[in-house]
Design an enzyme around this catalytic site. Structure first.
Site, PDB file in Angstrom:
ATOM      1  N   ASP A 170     -10.626  -8.981   7.826  1.00  0.00           N
ATOM      2  CA  ASP A 170     -11.989  -8.939   7.285  1.00  0.00           C
ATOM      3  C   ASP A 170     -12.602 -10.339   7.271  1.00  0.00           C
ATOM      4  O   ASP A 170     -13.791 -10.512   7.545  1.00  0.00           O
ATOM      5  CB  ASP A 170     -11.984  -8.355   5.873  1.00  0.00           C
ATOM      6  CG  ASP A 170     -11.990  -6.834   5.875  1.00  0.00           C
ATOM      7  OD1 ASP A 170     -11.842  -6.252   6.968  1.00  0.00           O
ATOM      8  OD2 ASP A 170     -12.116  -6.228   4.798  1.00  0.00           O
ATOM      9  N   TYR A 179       0.818  -1.207   0.000  1.00  0.00           N
ATOM     10  CA  TYR A 179       0.000   0.000   0.000  1.00  0.00           C
ATOM     11  C   TYR A 179       0.853   1.260   0.000  1.00  0.00           C
ATOM     12  O   TYR A 179       0.383   2.337  -0.380  1.00  0.00           O
ATOM     13  CB  TYR A 179      -0.938   0.012   1.207  1.00  0.00           C
ATOM     14  CG  TYR A 179      -1.985  -1.084   1.194  1.00  0.00           C
ATOM     15  CD1 TYR A 179      -2.418  -1.645   0.008  1.00  0.00           C
ATOM     16  CD2 TYR A 179      -2.534  -1.556   2.379  1.00  0.00           C
ATOM     17  CE1 TYR A 179      -3.379  -2.649  -0.002  1.00  0.00           C
ATOM     18  CE2 TYR A 179      -3.494  -2.563   2.379  1.00  0.00           C
ATOM     19  CZ  TYR A 179      -3.908  -3.102   1.180  1.00  0.00           C
ATOM     20  OH  TYR A 179      -4.852  -4.097   1.171  1.00  0.00           O
ATOM     21  N   LYS A 227       4.417 -15.238   3.829  1.00  0.00           N
ATOM     22  CA  LYS A 227       4.470 -16.098   2.641  1.00  0.00           C
ATOM     23  C   LYS A 227       5.945 -16.351   2.314  1.00  0.00           C
ATOM     24  O   LYS A 227       6.417 -16.129   1.202  1.00  0.00           O
ATOM     25  CB  LYS A 227       3.737 -15.435   1.469  1.00  0.00           C
ATOM     26  CG  LYS A 227       3.467 -16.359   0.281  1.00  0.00           C
ATOM     27  CD  LYS A 227       2.568 -17.531   0.615  1.00  0.00           C
ATOM     28  CE  LYS A 227       2.270 -18.349  -0.652  1.00  0.00           C
ATOM     29  NZ  LYS A 227       1.589 -19.624  -0.350  1.00  0.00           N
ATOM     30  N   ASP A 243      -5.041  -6.995   6.209  1.00  0.00           N
ATOM     31  CA  ASP A 243      -6.267  -6.412   5.695  1.00  0.00           C
ATOM     32  C   ASP A 243      -7.257  -7.513   5.330  1.00  0.00           C
ATOM     33  O   ASP A 243      -8.435  -7.483   5.710  1.00  0.00           O
ATOM     34  CB  ASP A 243      -5.931  -5.562   4.467  1.00  0.00           C
ATOM     35  CG  ASP A 243      -7.093  -4.699   3.995  1.00  0.00           C
ATOM     36  OD1 ASP A 243      -8.171  -4.748   4.615  1.00  0.00           O
ATOM     37  OD2 ASP A 243      -6.922  -3.978   2.999  1.00  0.00           O
TER      38      ASP A 243
END
Length: 359
Positions: free
Chosen positions: A252, A142, A192, A248
């Site tokens: 959620d 981001y 990851k 993020d």
């Protein structure tokens, strides 16, 4: 009388609606504990664009920096989808996080026993779930540079840079370990590392930091497996730490454990006491002014504000207890309503919780 200054950023859609209910509950806390909460309202997101032609005007940033805490509703509206990316309402979120150095995002996913039936998952899977997801908030794709869209060999190409420095990883790791120490002393770091170089650095630094917290049991999990495990066996998790984009998505996903985005709060913290508190749900512009949106996530965000920015731990517990009591009495907003319960609107739910705080 002790006093705290709070910048209110209602934002767009139902943001102002839910912030109003959070303020209602904060005022009840102030009445109970003899504390004066002083509010300054500013614009952010689409509402700010309408007046200033920017989603994050300087006056908003200045007010936020001079306050003791920031209370945010939500930003965004479909009518702004055609605006250039740099002035879209969502850009304000990234901008204010960077401006206030809000690098640590705490998102609890707790299933109240009263709401087990509201979850789309089986009761035996979600009953007793109490997870804290700690998301790094100012790095990753981001914010990574370079980024953009350009023409390469005649083909439009979009690119973003996933990047973390060891200092950024180290500081969020310390927040995670300290949080785990106050909970069940179990921390799962999600990355990851089998594919991404940045994740391999992330894992190395987290392991280094873990040596300073020998009481905490550290585990590692790839993000795709973590996404599956959150649904398959969520009670295996206590505290999770991960990067910006993974956090993020996972937080959620975790919101579905209790059954609604309208139930999960969040706190975005800096190195100081200044923090920003907001529900994790979006602005839902189609529900604006309809008195149907669930204010509980925003009210629980106010509880996090009391705890992390104001040091009012008992008041925070009072708010959480008030929410549980109202739910136990059978009151439900439409998103969590089931047959046999009493359906109430946004303002009624706020009234009930505020009244319970003082009781």
């Amino acid at each position: 009388m002790k006093s705290f200054n709070i910048t209110l950023l209602g934002g767009d859609g139902t943001g102002p609606d839910v912030v109003a209910e959070g303020v209602k509950v904060l005022n009840a806390v102030g009445q109970k504990y003899g504390v004066d909460f002083v509010y300054e309202e500013e614009l952010i997101g689409g509402a700010a664009y309408e007046q200033y032609k920017t989603p994050l005007p300087d006056v908003t940033v200045s007010a936020a920096k001079s306050s003791d805490a920031v209370f945010l509703g939500a930003v965004g509206d479909w009518k702004y989808d055609t605006l250039p990316p740099e002035v879209r309402p969502e850009r304000a979120l990234l901008g204010i996080r960077k401006a206030l150095n809000l690098f640590a995002n705490l998102r609890p996913a707790k299933v109240f026993e009263e709401l087990v039936s509201s979850s789309p998952l089986k009761p035996e899977l979600v009953s007793g779930v109490d997870i804290m997801i700690i998301r790094e908030l100012t790095g990753d794709v981001y914010f990574g540079q370079p980024k953009g869209v350009e023409v390469r060999d005649g083909i439009r190409t979009g690119f973003n840079n996933m990047i973390y420095t060891e200092d950024e990883v180290r500081r969020i790791a310390h927040v995670a370990f300290k949080t785990a120490m106050k909970r069940s002393k179990k921390l799962c770091s999600v990355d990851k590392a089998n594919v991404l170089d940045v994740s391999r650095l992330w894992r190395e630094i987290v392991i280094e930091v873990s040596k300073e917290y020998p009481e905490v049991e550290l585990s590692h999990m790839y993000v795709d497996n973590a996404a599956m495990q959150l649904i398959r066996a969520p009670k295996q998790f206590d505290t999770i730490v991960t990067g910006n984009i993974f956090g993020d998505i996972l937080s959620d996903e975790a919101s579905m454990l209790p059954g609604s985005l309208g139930l999960l709060p969040s706190a975005s913290l800096s190195d100081s006491a200044l923090g920003m508190y907001e529900p994790i749900h979006g602005s839902a512009p189609d529900l604006k002014g309809k008195n149907t949106v669930n204010p509980i996530a925003t009210i629980l965000s106010a509880a996090m504000m009391l705890k992390y920015s104001f040091g009012m731990d008992q008041a925070a517990c009072d708010v959480e207890s008030a929410v549980k009591s109202v739910l136990k009495s059978g009151y439900r907003t439409p998103d969590i309503y089931v047959d046999g319960m009493q359906k109430v609107g946004t303002t009624q739910m706020g009234d009930l919780i505020a009244k319970e705080v003082i009781a």
